[in-house]
Each structure stands twice: as C-alpha cells, then as structure tokens.
Design a protein around this motif. Structure first.
Motif, PDB file in Angstrom:
ATOM      1  N   ASN A 263      10.914  30.282 -20.415  1.00 18.17           N
ATOM      2  CA  ASN A 263      11.685  30.543 -20.011  1.00 18.17           C
ATOM      3  C   ASN A 263      10.983  30.480 -18.029  1.00 18.17           C
ATOM      4  N   LYS A 264      10.324  30.446 -18.392  1.00 17.62           N
ATOM      5  CA  LYS A 264       8.473  30.958 -16.785  1.00 17.62           C
ATOM      6  C   LYS A 264       9.267  29.406 -16.236  1.00 17.62           C
ATOM      7  N   VAL A 265       9.358  28.059 -17.636  1.00 16.57           N
ATOM      8  CA  VAL A 265       9.197  26.917 -16.227  1.00 16.57           C
ATOM      9  C   VAL A 265      10.465  26.748 -15.948  1.00 16.57           C
ATOM     10  N   SER A 266      11.422  26.862 -16.978  1.00 17.29           N
ATOM     11  CA  SER A 266      13.059  26.224 -16.160  1.00 17.29           C
ATOM     12  C   SER A 266      13.895  27.711 -16.381  1.00 17.29           C
ATOM     13  N   LEU A 297       8.709  19.879 -24.286  1.00 20.96           N
ATOM     14  CA  LEU A 297       9.295  18.535 -23.550  1.00 20.96           C
ATOM     15  C   LEU A 297       8.710  18.520 -22.526  1.00 20.96           C
ATOM     16  N   ALA A 298       9.376  19.877 -21.993  1.00 14.46           N
ATOM     17  CA  ALA A 298       9.486  19.495 -20.239  1.00 14.46           C
ATOM     18  C   ALA A 298       7.653  20.588 -19.579  1.00 14.46           C
ATOM     19  N   LEU A 299       6.904  20.589 -20.998  1.00 13.64           N
ATOM     20  CA  LEU A 299       5.245  21.031 -20.416  1.00 13.64           C
ATOM     21  C   LEU A 299       4.744  19.848 -20.698  1.00 13.64           C
ATOM     22  N   HIS A 300       5.454  19.095 -21.156  1.00 18.13           N
ATOM     23  CA  HIS A 300       4.271  17.795 -22.011  1.00 18.13           C
ATOM     24  C   HIS A 300       3.848  17.298 -21.753  1.00 18.13           C
ATOM     25  N   PRO A 301       3.795  16.715 -20.162  1.00 17.75           N
ATOM     26  CA  PRO A 301       3.057  16.314 -18.809  1.00 17.75           C
ATOM     27  C   PRO A 301       1.505  17.030 -18.721  1.00 17.75           C
ATOM     28  N   TYR A 302       1.993  18.337 -19.062  1.00 17.80           N
ATOM     29  CA  TYR A 302       0.688  19.317 -18.349  1.00 17.80           C
ATOM     30  C   TYR A 302      -0.163  19.951 -19.536  1.00 17.80           C
ATOM     31  N   PHE A 303       0.262  19.650 -20.499  1.00 15.19           N
ATOM     32  CA  PHE A 303      -0.670  19.828 -21.651  1.00 15.19           C
ATOM     33  C   PHE A 303      -2.122  19.460 -21.350  1.00 15.19           C
ATOM     34  N   ASP A 304      -3.084  20.686 -22.241  1.00 21.26           N
ATOM     35  CA  ASP A 304      -4.641  20.019 -21.894  1.00 21.26           C
ATOM     36  C   ASP A 304      -5.064  20.155 -23.093  1.00 21.26           C
ATOM     37  N   PRO A 305      -5.583  18.807 -23.405  1.00 21.24           N
ATOM     38  CA  PRO A 305      -6.408  19.209 -24.631  1.00 21.24           C
ATOM     39  C   PRO A 305      -7.562  19.337 -24.447  1.00 21.24           C
ATOM     40  N   ALA A 340       0.210  25.539 -15.101  1.00 22.23           N
ATOM     41  CA  ALA A 340       0.099  24.153 -14.614  1.00 22.23           C
ATOM     42  C   ALA A 340       1.533  24.000 -13.679  1.00 22.23           C
ATOM     43  N   ARG A 341       2.521  24.079 -14.732  1.00 23.16           N
ATOM     44  CA  ARG A 341       3.517  24.036 -14.156  1.00 23.16           C
ATOM     45  C   ARG A 341       4.295  23.994 -12.945  1.00 23.16           C
ATOM     46  N   ALA A 342       4.130  25.432 -13.580  1.00 22.66           N
ATOM     47  CA  ALA A 342       4.567  26.573 -11.770  1.00 22.66           C
ATOM     48  C   ALA A 342       3.856  26.289 -10.490  1.00 22.66           C
ATOM     49  N   ALA A 343       2.362  25.797 -10.961  1.00 21.47           N
ATOM     50  CA  ALA A 343       1.313  25.281  -9.249  1.00 21.47           C
ATOM     51  C   ALA A 343       2.378  24.164  -9.367  1.00 21.47           C
ATOM     52  N   ASP A 344       3.029  23.539  -9.466  1.00 22.98           N
ATOM     53  CA  ASP A 344       3.682  22.672  -9.613  1.00 22.98           C
ATOM     54  C   ASP A 344       5.575  22.197  -8.651  1.00 22.98           C
ATOM     55  N   PRO A 345       5.725  23.703  -8.194  1.00 22.76           N
ATOM     56  CA  PRO A 345       7.233  23.534  -8.309  1.00 22.76           C
ATOM     57  C   PRO A 345       8.229  22.160  -6.972  1.00 22.76           C
ATOM     58  N   GLU A 346       6.955  21.419  -7.122  1.00 23.90           N
ATOM     59  CA  GLU A 346       7.876  19.467  -6.637  1.00 23.90           C
ATOM     60  C   GLU A 346       8.016  19.212  -7.936  1.00 23.90           C
ATOM     61  N   GLY A 347       7.211  19.386  -9.152  1.00 24.77           N
ATOM     62  CA  GLY A 347       7.967  18.725 -10.182  1.00 24.77           C
ATOM     63  C   GLY A 347       6.927  17.536 -10.577  1.00 24.77           C
ATOM     64  N   VAL A 348       6.068  17.039  -9.491  1.00 29.90           N
ATOM     65  CA  VAL A 348       5.538  15.894 -10.210  1.00 29.90           C
ATOM     66  C   VAL A 348       4.997  15.995 -11.561  1.00 29.90           C
ATOM     67  N   PRO A 390      -6.754  25.973 -10.683  1.00 25.04           N
ATOM     68  CA  PRO A 390      -5.536  26.572  -8.838  1.00 25.04           C
ATOM     69  C   PRO A 390      -4.345  25.614  -9.054  1.00 25.04           C
ATOM     70  N   GLU A 391      -3.345  25.810  -7.333  1.00 20.31           N
ATOM     71  CA  GLU A 391      -2.680  24.612  -6.840  1.00 20.31           C
ATOM     72  C   GLU A 391      -3.456  23.392  -6.750  1.00 20.31           C
ATOM     73  N   SER A 392      -3.889  24.159  -6.291  1.00 22.45           N
ATOM     74  CA  SER A 392      -5.251  22.883  -5.183  1.00 22.45           C
ATOM     75  C   SER A 392      -5.587  21.679  -6.302  1.00 22.45           C
ATOM     76  N   GLU A 393      -6.071  22.172  -7.270  1.00 29.02           N
ATOM     77  CA  GLU A 393      -6.822  21.757  -9.005  1.00 29.02           C
ATOM     78  C   GLU A 393      -5.383  20.438  -9.382  1.00 29.02           C
ATOM     79  N   VAL A 394      -4.745  21.285  -9.284  1.00 28.60           N
ATOM     80  CA  VAL A 394      -3.521  20.160  -9.605  1.00 28.60           C
ATOM     81  C   VAL A 394      -3.138  19.414  -9.269  1.00 28.60           C
ATOM     82  N   HIS A 395      -3.029  19.382  -7.725  1.00 30.79           N
ATOM     83  CA  HIS A 395      -2.546  18.501  -7.017  1.00 30.79           C
ATOM     84  C   HIS A 395      -3.162  17.448  -6.760  1.00 30.79           C
ATOM     85  N   GLU A 396      -4.712  17.994  -6.890  1.00 28.52           N
ATOM     86  CA  GLU A 396      -5.783  16.854  -7.161  1.00 28.52           C
ATOM     87  C   GLU A 396      -5.401  15.846  -8.134  1.00 28.52           C
TER      88      GLU A 396
END
Length: 399
Positions: A263-266, A297-305, A340-348, A390-396
């Motif tokens: 729920n923290k995601v949406s 499913l919404a978090l899938h792009p942020y999963f890190d193996p 990681a999703r919280a650090a990406d508020p734009e949802g890129v 951190p948010e900077s690494e996510v955007h990187e």
C-alpha cells in the motif's frame, strides 16, 4: 405425541429446504444437491402428513377412511429411499456406479410403494384410526400385509444406512466420521421404532395387547431418530464450512503485512478497492490477493535480482530451510523495490533488462510466507547490503 410435535420439525425441514432451493436452481444437474433437497422435502412431508390432525383432515377431504395410511407409508418409503440415495451420492465414486445404485434404490422402493397402495385398495379398513391403525388392523387381510410390508421397508432401510455409514466411517476421519457415527445412532432409533411396531403387531397376532409400544413409544423413537440423524447429516457440512471460513480469514490476516507494505506504493488505489466489511471471507481474501498481485506487478520494474540472491544466500547460511529462505529473499526484494519506487515519485519506468529472473519466479511465490517474514522485523536482516539505493542512484539507473 400432539400435532405440534409433528408440525415443528416439518416447518424446520421446510425452512431448510427454502434455504437450499436457490442452490438447487443453480446446480440442478448436481445429483448430491438433488438428493439433499429431496430428503428435506420428503422429511417435511412425512412429519406433516403423519400428524394426527392432518391425517383426519386428509381422510375427510378424500372421503376415504384411513386414506392417510398408504399416503404416510408411501412417504416413509420414499424418504427411506432418499436417505440411501443421499449417502450413495455423498460418498462419491464413479458416476455411472452412483447412478446405477441410486436407480436401483429408487426402483425398489417405488415397487414397494405400489404394493402398499395395492394392498390398501384390496383390504377393508372402514373405521378411521388416527393413531393406532397398525395395531387395530393388525389382523385384517391385506391391511395386515400392508403394515408388515412398510415396516420391513423401514427396517431394511435402517440396516442398510447403518451398514453404509459404518463402512464409510472406517475410511474417513474428522467431522465426517463423527457425522456418520451420529447418523448410525439416529438410524438405530429408527430400527427400534420398527421393532416396537413389529412387537405390537405380533402381540395382536398372538392375542395380546402391546398397543402402547406402537401408539406411544414408537413415535417418540421415530422423532428422536429423525432429529439425531439430521444432526449427523448437518454436522460435517457446518463444521467444514466453519473450518474453511476460519482458514480463509486466517489467511486474510496473515497477508496483512504484505498488503500494507505494498500500500505504500499506491495508498490511494488501495483505498479505492476496499470492499464492505460484511463481505464474505472468500471475497475479502480474493480482493486482498488481487491487491497484492497488482502491487507486485507495479513494483516489477524495481525488483533487483541481486538483492534476492544475497538475501537468499544469507538466509540459507543462517540455517533457514529452502522455502523459508525463498520467502526471506522475496520479502527483501519487495521492501527494496518499495523504497526504490518511493525514490522515483515521477514513476519513470526502470530498465527491466535485469528482471528476467524475478519474472520467472513470481508465479511460484508463497504470498503468506512472504507476509509472515514481513511480520518479524527486521525482516531483511539476512540480506547484507540490500538496503534501498538512495534516490540519486535510482535516477542514475534510469538514465
């Protein structure tokens, strides 16, 4: 026994049948459902038409003295057949064998009913008897045979029910076995009913008077047998439903930590899919599972193996079994993805080239195990170096 002693159980059977009617309409092709509804209907009819006030009214309306006798005896025979058919369908097995056995019972008791009516027509019973017809006409030709024949049918039905239930009870456990043993006790009362009736009839044949066994004792035994048997039929179904409901609500509660984490995601979407508090356990669980799958499913792009692999290895090293290690690893990957999703508020959308492994294992995840891991903070302690970037690494990574 007074009329109320008959009408109250008849009304109870009618109410039960009314509750079952919608299910019967929806599943008319289900032999077990038809057998249950037939048994309820026939049981209610037996109690209603066996009541002395009803017997007198039926005789008056038809203009035939003791017309109720073959009517009640036929209903008793049909009820006996329905009990046997219900047990056969309830026990299960090859469909063709069930149909063949059920057909055999129905045909056999149909022949019995025809014989009862024929003997009544051939006999002479001019004096109306509301409660003691069995003993009053115990020596009357044809009526005598009708009485003995219906008692034989009831006795055979009781013996077969006890045999089938006892044999089945030896093969099952739990509430089903308890229910079957209760049915055996109930049909033992029915057998005692037949014995009391036979004793009174045989006494008449010998010139004695044991009418009290037939007029007073036998109806009480029949009523006790019907009520005990009803408990035996209902107990396994009710207890199984309660157990299923308890298990469903337990699973619903166990999924709470994972549901709240996602729920923290949406949180807004989570609030929009809430259902009324009075909804069934199955619907509530389905809704919660659906929310969880949507969140994953919404978090899938942020999963890190890599997070998953490190947490899995650390859990195994700490002595966890493979299933628990998988749950710990999944929980670590989910919480990392949430951050990681919280650090990406734009949802890129994050590059998903590295997500093949999590995608392959998502279908096999045990959601309850993951949720239970999240219930025990710190749930990611077994995953060194897994902390959210951190948010900077996510955007990187998204460049």
């Amino acid at each position: 026994m007074q009329g109320s002693s008959y009408y109250i159980p008849a009304a109870a059977m009618g109410v039960a049948l009314a509750f079952k009617t919608p299910s019967l309409v929806r599943a008319w092709t289900d032999p077990l459902m038809r057998a249950v509804c037939s048994l309820l209907a026939l049981a209610g009819l037996v109690f209603f038409f066996a009541a002395p006030p009803t017997i007198g009214e039926v005789n008056r309306l038809t203009g035939v003295a003791n017309f109720s006798a073959p009517l009640v005896y036929s209903l008793l025979s049909a009820f006996s057949a329905s009990c046997l058919v219900l047990i056969v369908n309830w026990r299960g097995g090859p469909a063709e064998e069930i149909r063949r056995t059920s057909r055999r019972w129905c045909v056999g008791f149909s022949v019995l009913i025809v014989a009862l009516v024929t003997l009544f027509v051939l006999g002479d019973a001019p004096v109306e008897r509301l409660r003691d017809l069995d003993t009053y006409y115990a020596t009357t030709p044809y009526i005598r045979e009708m009485i003995v024949l219906y008692l034989m049918g009831i006795t055979m039905s009781g013996v077969m029910m006890n045999y089938l239930c006892l044999r089945w009870a030896l093969q099952v456990h739990g509430w089903l076995r308890v229910g079957l043993l209760i049915i055996v006790v109930g049909y033992s009362f029915n057998t005692l009913y037949a014995i009391a009736k036979f004793a009174a009839v045989f006494a008449r044949w010998g010139g004695a008077n044991w009418d009290g066994l037939s007029t007073n004792t036998a109806p009480i035994l029949a009523s006790c047998g019907a009520q005990v048997s009803a408990v035996g039929f209902c107990l396994p179904l009710v207890c199984q439903r309660l157990a299923d409901s308890w298990h469903t609500w337990a699973t619903y509660r166990q999924l709470g930590p994972l549901w709240r984490e996602l729920n923290k995601v949406s949180p807004r979407d989570a609030r929009s899919v809430r259902i009324p508090w009075w909804s069934s356990a199955e619907l509530s669980l389905t809704r919660r599972e659906s929310d969880i799958h949507d969140g994953l499913l919404a978090l899938h792009p942020y999963f890190d193996p890599e997070v998953h692999s490190r947490a899995h290895a650390a859990a195994l090293a700490a002595g966890a079994d493979p299933e628990q290690a998988q749950a710990v690893a999944d929980a670590a990957m989910v919480t990392t993805a949430v951050r990681a999703r919280a650090a990406d508020p734009e949802g890129v959308v994050v590059d998903s080239a590295r997500d093949a492994e999590p995608a392959a294992t998502e279908g096999t995840r045990d959601l309850v195990r993951i949720s239970l891991v999240l219930r025990q903070p710190p749930h990611t302690a077994a995953a060194p170096g897994h902390a959210a970037r951190p948010e900077s690494e996510v955007h990187e990574r998204m460049r």
